[in-house]
Design an enzyme around this catalytic site. Structure first.
Site, PDB file in Angstrom:
ATOM      1  N   GLU A  74      89.569 -31.851 108.435  1.00  0.00           N
ATOM      2  CA  GLU A  74      90.386 -30.796 107.433  1.00  0.00           C
ATOM      3  C   GLU A  74      91.376 -29.868 108.303  1.00  0.00           C
ATOM      4  OE1 GLU A  74      89.179 -27.369 104.221  1.00  0.00           O
ATOM      5  OE2 GLU A  74      87.511 -27.959 106.118  1.00  0.00           O
ATOM      6  N   ASP A 132      84.309 -30.427 109.698  1.00  0.00           N
ATOM      7  CA  ASP A 132      85.293 -28.773 109.120  1.00  0.00           C
ATOM      8  C   ASP A 132      86.015 -27.970 109.454  1.00  0.00           C
ATOM      9  OD1 ASP A 132      84.297 -27.228 106.259  1.00  0.00           O
ATOM     10  OD2 ASP A 132      83.430 -26.048 107.772  1.00  0.00           O
TER      11      ASP A 132
HETATM   12  C1  NOJ Z   1      85.984 -26.139 103.813  1.00  0.00           C
HETATM   13  C2  NOJ Z   1      84.893 -26.710 103.578  1.00  0.00           C
HETATM   14  O1  NOJ Z   1      85.740 -27.894 102.841  1.00  0.00           O
HETATM   15  C3  NOJ Z   1      84.788 -25.193 102.554  1.00  0.00           C
HETATM   16  O2  NOJ Z   1      84.128 -25.976 100.981  1.00  0.00           O
HETATM   17  C4  NOJ Z   1      83.496 -24.224 102.946  1.00  0.00           C
HETATM   18  O3  NOJ Z   1      83.443 -23.553 102.019  1.00  0.00           O
HETATM   19  C5  NOJ Z   1      84.678 -23.956 104.116  1.00  0.00           C
HETATM   20  N1  NOJ Z   1      85.149 -25.076 104.620  1.00  0.00           N
HETATM   21  C6  NOJ Z   1      84.016 -23.051 104.866  1.00  0.00           C
HETATM   22  O4  NOJ Z   1      83.156 -24.004 105.747  1.00  0.00           O
END
Ligand code: NOJ
Length: 549
Positions: free
Chosen positions: A242, A201
């Site tokens: 991500e 993440d």
């Molecule tokens: C990316 C995640 O996909 C999202 O849903 C989240 O709010 C943020 N990172 C913070 O963790």
């Protein structure tokens, strides 16, 4: 042997336990519910399950605010239920990955509580503090309009702490070695329990120094250390990053095969939507070519929608406006000034365009990722806040609460109104209908698995002299695939002068037809409005690195 890299041709399915299947009837999905739906996922043909965070959390950001990295949130079951689920999933051949959310913790995490209460505690430096009010507290917010700042004053600590996301998600200080050691412990723990890897993440933020003095330098060596550790513990485990970054920056994340194995191709994703909205393929081709060069062991993850807004921040203002006009014209459909909070099926509006989008995504270089509910064409509930409209419970049947739960009150309401209500859109009905989206996607997944060229091969975009028809060609082990997508409302005949002695017949992989080149080596192919054609053909390697026909 390099072909051992399972993720090159995996089919990933993403879901949040919370809204997938509620077994114990408390209105929240759980591990037992998911375990009982493994048969469904197996029949669908997916082989990798990506779970959203399921650890204990105050749940103020969909679980992305964790307060205990080594536990299971009680509403999803116990650690025992997790292990049972893993056992069943692995037995059935699934790999399970989940979110590694270590850019930040919840503000309820004991580390943060310790950090704010005692400035002499070892945890003090695990977060990012500033005694003075930083000059830039409104800069760099990720959720504009909702999130006010990136620094918040904490009365107990008598200092400001940094948070890239919401104020209840204080950022960890990755520059602190003890934090990095703790991250390894978290990975080690879950790898030991059978996890096949992690979606990292907020990757670009995770590896960043977080103070103005540090100039927000990115430490790719932190990522590489994590990779080394993970690979020692489990050789075939993967990182799925991500990172919504520009093509020129992607190389560092793949780090010559020492960084992430997979990374979401946000750049191509946004240009796909531009092409779907305008039928203009040129910017998509540019995006594909800009993200072409990868280390041999790396792979893109291609996707259409996910649990967040459809982020269009990488398009030009003019391009973004065109996508807004077409797919999210009302203000209520837009979010954070850059995205659309809708599901794919409702945005595209009809099944043919939906299939076009899915066929396209599956045909692009990379590993496809499906967002739960897309396989039946679920819609969104715009009465819900922020990103919640696309997170409603899975629609299993036309029974009470869409067959998701027997509870009266659910974690999020099921969609019951209009064309996307569960009475019309649900798994049970679509299983019985040979023409349903569900059956169509099941066949597409099977087809994708029969086309390993996409995961492994080299590729070229072939210019077919039509601005609305994309033609991509794959080459692998003396076989080629030729895939066309027509984004226009008109049908076209495409003439391809490709054939040579070794190329032979075009075999249509959807329909039971073949076609031969004429005496000049020209294939003539009809591509109907919003249609796709997938062909296998003999050796076309003479086209490689040539681009144009
Ligand atoms: C990316 C995640 O996909 C999202 O849903 C989240 O709010 C943020 N990172 C913070 O963790």
């Amino acid at each position: 042997m390099i072909e051992d890299l399972w993720y090159k041709n995996a089919i990933i399915y993403s879901l949040n336990l919370e809204t997938y299947m509620d077994f114990n009837g408390d209105g929240v999905g759980d591990f037992e519910g998911l375990a009982r739906r493994l048969d469904y996922l197996h029949a669908l043909g997916v082989d990798t399950i990506w779970l959203a965070p399921f650890q204990p959390t105050p749940n103020r950001d969909n679980g992305y605010d964790i307060k205990d990295y080594f536990g299971v949130a009680p509403r999803y079951g116990s650690s025992g239920d997790f292990v049972e689920f893993m056992h069943r999933a692995n037995k059935m051949g699934f790999k399970v990955i989940f979110d590694l959310v270590v850019n930040h913790t919840s503000d309820e995490h004991p580390w943060f509580q310790q950090s704010r209460s005692d400035k002499h505690s070892p945890q003090r430096d695990w977060y990012v503090w500033s005694k003075e009010k930083p000059a830039n507290i409104h800069d760099g917010v990720v959720f504009p309009g909702v999130q006010k700042s990136t620094w918040t004053y904490d009365k107990k600590a008598k200092a400001y702490y940094f948070h890239r996301f919401y104020h209840f998600q204080p950022d960890l200080n990755m520059d602190n070695e003890d934090v990095r050691t703790e991250v390894r412990r978290i990975m080690g723990y879950w790898l030991q329990l059978g996890i096949a890897g992690f979606r990292i993440d907020a990757l670009p933020f995770m590896i960043e120094s977080k103070t103005p003095e540090s100039k927000y330098e990115k430490h790719f060596e932190y990522l590489q250390d994590m990779r080394r550790f993970m690979q020692w513990r489990r050789g075939d485990a993967v990182f799925l990053g991500e990172a919504n970054v520009l093509p020129k920056d992607t190389e560092k994340y793949f780090a010559d095969g020492d960084g992430v194995h997979l990374m979401f191709n946000f750049y191509v994703n946004q240009h796909m939507f531009y092409t779907l909205a305008t039928a203009d393929i040129a910017p998509l081709i540019t995006a594909l070519n800009q993200t072409k060069s990868l280390p041999p062991t790396a792979q893109w993850a291609q996707f259409l929608r996910n649990h967040d807004e459809l982020d269009l921040g990488r398009l030009t203002d003019e391009q973004r406006q065109k996508v807004f006009d077409k797919f999210g014209p009302d203000k209520n459909m837009q979010l954070y000034g850059r995205g659309i909070r809708r599901r794919l099926a409702s945005m595209l509006g009809n099944h043919q365009q939906f299939k076009l989008a899915y066929s396209l995504m599956f045909s692009l270089p990379g590993t496809p990722v499906i967002y739960y509910g897309d396989e039946i064409g679920m819609g969104e509930d715009l009465s819900l806040e922020e990103r919640a409209p696309v997170r409603t419970p899975m629609q299993w049947s036309d029974d009470y609460q869409a067959g998701f739960s027997t509870a009266k009150k659910l974690v999020l309401p099921v969609i019951e109104d209009g064309a996307y209500g569960y009475q019309h859109v649900n798994v049970e009905a679509q299983r019985r209908d040979p023409d349903s989206l569900l059956n169509w996607i099941t066949a597409l997944i099977r087809l994708r698995k029969e086309c390993p060229e996409i995961g492994w091969g080299e590729w070229e975009i072939i210019d077919v002299h039509n601005n609305a028809v994309l033609c991509i060609c794959y080459f692998w082990k003396g076989n080629s695939l030729l895939i066309l997508h027509n984004f226009d409302e008109k049908q076209y005949e495409i003439q391809l002068k490709l054939a040579n002695k070794k190329s032979g017949q075009l075999i249509d992989l959807h329909k039971n037809v073949t076609s031969n080149a004429d005496e000049n080596g020209v294939y003539k192919i009809i591509v109907e409005a919003y249609y796709y054609r997938w062909f296998r053909v003999g050796d076309l390697t003479h086209l490689l690195h040539r681009g144009k026909q």
